[in-house]
Structures are given as C-alpha cells and as structure tokens.
Motif scaffolding. Structure first.
Motif, PDB file in Angstrom:
ATOM      1  N   VAL A  23       0.848  -1.189   0.000  1.00  0.00           N
ATOM      2  CA  VAL A  23       0.000   0.000   0.000  1.00  0.00           C
ATOM      3  C   VAL A  23       0.886   1.242   0.000  1.00  0.00           C
ATOM      4  CG1 VAL A  23      -1.932  -1.162   1.132  1.00  0.00           C
ATOM      5  CG2 VAL A  23      -0.235   0.040   2.515  1.00  0.00           C
ATOM      6  N   VAL A  24       0.298   2.363  -0.380  1.00  0.00           N
ATOM      7  CA  VAL A  24       1.052   3.610  -0.520  1.00  0.00           C
ATOM      8  C   VAL A  24       1.809   3.947   0.769  1.00  0.00           C
ATOM      9  CG1 VAL A  24       0.843   6.087  -0.956  1.00  0.00           C
ATOM     10  CG2 VAL A  24      -0.486   4.455  -2.330  1.00  0.00           C
ATOM     11  N   ASP A  25       1.141   3.874   1.922  1.00  0.00           N
ATOM     12  CA  ASP A  25       1.819   4.211   3.188  1.00  0.00           C
ATOM     13  C   ASP A  25       3.024   3.319   3.470  1.00  0.00           C
ATOM     14  OD1 ASP A  25       0.340   6.416   3.994  1.00  0.00           O
ATOM     15  OD2 ASP A  25      -1.066   5.245   5.194  1.00  0.00           O
ATOM     16  N   SER A  26       2.950   2.066   3.071  1.00  0.00           N
ATOM     17  CA  SER A  26       4.059   1.148   3.348  1.00  0.00           C
ATOM     18  C   SER A  26       5.271   1.404   2.471  1.00  0.00           C
ATOM     19  CB  SER A  26       3.604  -0.307   3.155  1.00  0.00           C
ATOM     20  OG  SER A  26       2.701  -0.674   4.161  1.00  0.00           O
ATOM     21  N   LEU A  27       5.076   2.062   1.354  1.00  0.00           N
ATOM     22  CA  LEU A  27       6.187   2.228   0.417  1.00  0.00           C
ATOM     23  C   LEU A  27       6.636   3.672   0.223  1.00  0.00           C
ATOM     24  CD1 LEU A  27       4.931  -0.339  -2.193  1.00  0.00           C
ATOM     25  CD2 LEU A  27       6.880  -0.600  -0.673  1.00  0.00           C
ATOM     26  N   PRO A  85       6.701  -5.434   1.493  1.00  0.00           N
ATOM     27  CA  PRO A  85       7.644  -4.333   1.495  1.00  0.00           C
ATOM     28  C   PRO A  85       8.717  -4.454   2.563  1.00  0.00           C
ATOM     29  CG  PRO A  85       5.501  -3.620   2.313  1.00  0.00           C
ATOM     30  CD  PRO A  85       5.354  -5.023   1.832  1.00  0.00           C
ATOM     31  N   SER A  86       8.539  -5.359   3.505  1.00  0.00           N
ATOM     32  CA  SER A  86       9.559  -5.570   4.522  1.00  0.00           C
ATOM     33  C   SER A  86      10.396  -6.785   4.114  1.00  0.00           C
ATOM     34  CB  SER A  86       8.897  -5.839   5.868  1.00  0.00           C
ATOM     35  OG  SER A  86       8.209  -7.054   5.837  1.00  0.00           O
ATOM     36  N   PRO A 116       9.622   3.219   5.376  1.00  0.00           N
ATOM     37  CA  PRO A 116      10.440   3.274   4.166  1.00  0.00           C
ATOM     38  C   PRO A 116      11.152   1.960   3.871  1.00  0.00           C
ATOM     39  CG  PRO A 116      11.467   4.510   5.950  1.00  0.00           C
ATOM     40  CD  PRO A 116      10.111   4.080   6.434  1.00  0.00           C
ATOM     41  N   VAL A 117      11.235   1.645   2.601  1.00  0.00           N
ATOM     42  CA  VAL A 117      11.953   0.462   2.144  1.00  0.00           C
ATOM     43  C   VAL A 117      13.047   0.916   1.192  1.00  0.00           C
ATOM     44  CG1 VAL A 117       9.976  -1.080   2.390  1.00  0.00           C
ATOM     45  CG2 VAL A 117      10.365   0.058   0.227  1.00  0.00           C
TER      46      VAL A 117
END
Length: 140
Positions: free
Chosen positions: A17-21, A133-134, A26-27
């Motif tokens: 999702v947008v917030d996760s990336l 994303p993690s 941050p990734v």
C-alpha cells in the motif's frame, strides 16, 4: 524462469500500500520492489496461480492500532493505513483489478483475525509464497 501451476500454490502479496512504500515504513528502492512484485504477479496470473493481496486497515478511532504506533496530531487516528486516505490504497501498479483477492488485516500478521487461512484452504492451496515491502515474506 516460468512459474508452473501447482494445486497448492498461491501468491500472497503483503502490505503493498502507498503508506508502506512512500514514507511511514520506508523500504530500500521501492521502485525495484514494485517492479518485481508486478513481474511475479503477472507470471502467477499467466500460470493460473491465484493472487491474494493483504491490505492493512487501521480504524480511524485507533482501536486496532498497535501500542506506540504513530498517530496524527489528534493523538488518536493512526498515521497510516486508514481507509479513505490516499496512503491506504494498494499501489496503483498492483491494483487488484478484480483478479486478485483482497484480504483486510488489522494487525501485522496476515493470518491473525483474517480470512486468509480460509481462502487458501477453500482454494485447495496448502502453501503460499509472498511479496512484502519488509524483508519478511508470508509463507507457510
């Protein structure tokens, strides 16, 4: 390497999702992560492998937020993954488009309090691989 369909296979994409990336979590090299997730998803679609997307959902009243989770200025609303906000949305490149099954989750774990297990079981799937994303990927 092409994917082959196995009756036990399913791809589980976690929190893309947008917030996760784009800020809160941050990734490293989010563009490459998205490109790779799109490639894997397209290969699964082509091979007939079902795709499930886990989408984190935080209640605006904060009742499902984790202890010490970042909050907005009101001190209650979680700072990310609240339905109705732009950051809640699945990345446009991975929009489900009716092909993917989207499963809401309210905690970090994709199986806790969700229908993920039931969906995989009723789809006659007994294993999964994931894209997240993690550094961790959903697998069982």
């Amino acid at each position: 390497m092409p994917f082959t369909r196995d009756a036990r296979s399913a791809l589980v994409i976690v929190d893309m999702v947008v917030d996760s990336l784009t800020g809160f979590y941050p990734v490293q090299d989010p563009e490459a992560l998205i490109r790779n997730a799109v490639r894997v998803r397209e290969a699964c679609h082509a091979a007939g492998i079902p795709v499930v997307q886990l989408q984190h959902r935080a209640r605006a009243d904060g009742r499902t937020a984790m202890l010490n989770e970042p909050r907005l200025a009101d001190g209650v609303t979680p700072a990310s993954s609240v339905p109705g906000t732009p950051g809640f949305e699945i990345m446009p490149e991975l929009a489900p488009e009716g092909r993917d099954i989207v499963v809401a989750k309210h905690r970090w774990h994709g199986f806790f309090g969700t229908e993920l297990h039931s969906i995989l079981q009723t789809s006659a799937r007994s294993s999964s691989s994931g894209s997240a994303p993690s550094p961790t990927a959903a697998s069982r």
